[in-house]
Design a protein around this motif. Structure first.
Motif, short mmCIF file in Angstrom:
data_model
loop_
_atom_site.label_atom_id
_atom_site.label_comp_id
_atom_site.label_asym_id
_atom_site.label_seq_id
_atom_site.Cartn_x
_atom_site.Cartn_y
_atom_site.Cartn_z
N CYS A 88 105.81 -15.31 97.36
CA CYS A 88 105.58 -16.72 97.05
C CYS A 88 104.83 -17.45 98.16
N CYS A 118 111.91 -17.74 96.27
CA CYS A 118 111.59 -17.12 94.98
C CYS A 118 112.61 -16.06 94.57
N CYS A 127 114.39 -13.70 99.48
CA CYS A 127 113.62 -14.91 99.80
C CYS A 127 114.41 -16.09 99.24
N CYS A 184 107.21 -14.93 103.06
CA CYS A 184 107.40 -14.03 101.92
C CYS A 184 106.04 -13.80 101.26
ZN LIG Z 1 109.43 -15.70 98.14
#
Ligand SMILES: [Zn+2]
Length: 247
Positions: A204, A228, A225, A201
Motif C-alpha cells: 500500500c 492494508c 501492515c 509496506c
Molecule cells: Zn500495507
C-alpha cells in the motif's frame, strides 16, 4: 530458510501462476494470426487476378502477331508482284500500289496496339513480381509469429507447472498457522505477502506504525501492515527500528 521467506516464496509462486495463466489465455496472438491470414488471402487474390489478366493479354498478343504476319505476307506478295510485273498495265500497278498502301496502314495500327500490349504486359509483370514478394513476406511473418507465440505459450505452460509444484512443496514445508494466515488473506486479495522496505509496506506504500514494529520485535509473530493488512516480510526488524530512530 525462515518461515517468512517460505511464505514469501509461496506468494511469488502464486504470482507466477497468475502471470503465466494470463499469457496462456491471452487471445491477442490469435487475433493477429487471423488478421495475417486475411491479409495473405487478399494479397493472393490480387496476385491471381493479375496473372489472369496477363494470360489474357498473352492470348491477345498471339492473335495480334498472327494478324501482323498476315498483313506482312500480303504486303510482301503485292511488292513481289509489283517488282516482277513485266507488263506496263497501269491499272494493275495502281491496284497493287493501293493494296500495299492499305495493308501498310493496317499493319501500322496493329503494330501500335502490339506495342501498347507489350507495355501493359511489362507493367503487369512488375506488379506480379511485387505481389509475389509481398506474399512471401506475409507468409514468413505469419510462420515466425506463430512459432514465437507458440514458444511463448509452451514456456508459460512449463512455468505454470513449476509454480504449481512449488506451491505443493511449500504447503508441506510451511507450518499450519502461517499457511492459515496466508490463505485467510489470499481469499480476498491476490497480493498477500509483500516486502517491508525502509518501514514502508510495498503493498500500500504506507509507513508502518512504530507500534506495529515494536510488536514485531517482541514476539516471533507474523507482521501485518496496520494500514492494508498484508503480511510483511522484512530482513532484520532491529535494523529497521534503528534507522527509524536515527531519523
Ligand atoms: Zn500495507
Amino acid at each position: 530458510m525462515s518461515n517468512m521467506s517460505l511464505l514469501y516464496e509461496l506468494q511469488n509462486s502464486y504470482n507466477n501462476v497468475e502471470e503465466n495463466k494470463k499469457i496462456i489465455k491471452d487471445g491477442a496472438h490469435l487475433y493477429l494470426l487471423r488478421k495475417m491470414k486475411v491479409e495473405f488471402g487478399e494479397c493472393k487474390n490480387k496476385y491471381n487476378e493479375k496473372v489472369k489478366i496477363i494470360n489474357a493479354l498473352k492470348d491477345d498478343y498471339a492473335e495480334t502477331s498472327r494478324e501482323l504476319k498476315e498483313f506482312r505476307d500480303k504486303i510482301d506478295k503485292d511488292e513481289f508482284a509489283l517488282y516482277n510485273n513485266s507488263s506496263n498495265d497501269m491499272k494493275s500497278i495502281n491496284a497493287l500500289q493501293k493494296s500495299i498502301k492499305n495493308n501498310k496502314a493496317k499493319h501500322k495500327i496493329v503494330e501500335d496496339s502490339a506495342i501498347e500490349h507489350l507495355e501493359k504486359e511489362e507493367k503487369l509483370n512488375i506488379d506480379i513480381e511485387n505481389l509475389k514478394t509481398e506474399l512471401i513476406n506475409v507468409k514468413n511473418n505469419f510462420y515466425s509469429y506463430k512459432k514465437d507465440t507458440s514458444e511463448k505459450i509452451e514456456n508459460a505452460k512449463i512455468k505454470l507447472e513449476i509454480a504449481n509444484k512449488n506451491i505443493e512443496k511449500l504447503q508441506k514445508l510451511i507450518p499450519e498457522n502461517y499457511l492459515k494466515a496466508f490463505y485467510s488473506k489470499y481469499e480476498h486479495k491476490k497480493n498477500v505477502v509483500v516486502k517491508l522496505t525502509n518501514g514502508i509496506c510495498e503493498g500500500c506504500k504506507m509507513k508502518v506504525s512504530a507500534m506495529t514494529l515494536d510488536e514485531a520485535t517482541k514476539k516471533d509473530n507474523i507482521l501485518y501492515c496496520d494500514n492494508c493488512g498484508r503480511i510483511l516480510i522484512y530482513e532484520d526488524i532491529k535494523k529497521i527500528k534503528t534507522t527509524k530512530k536515527a531519523k
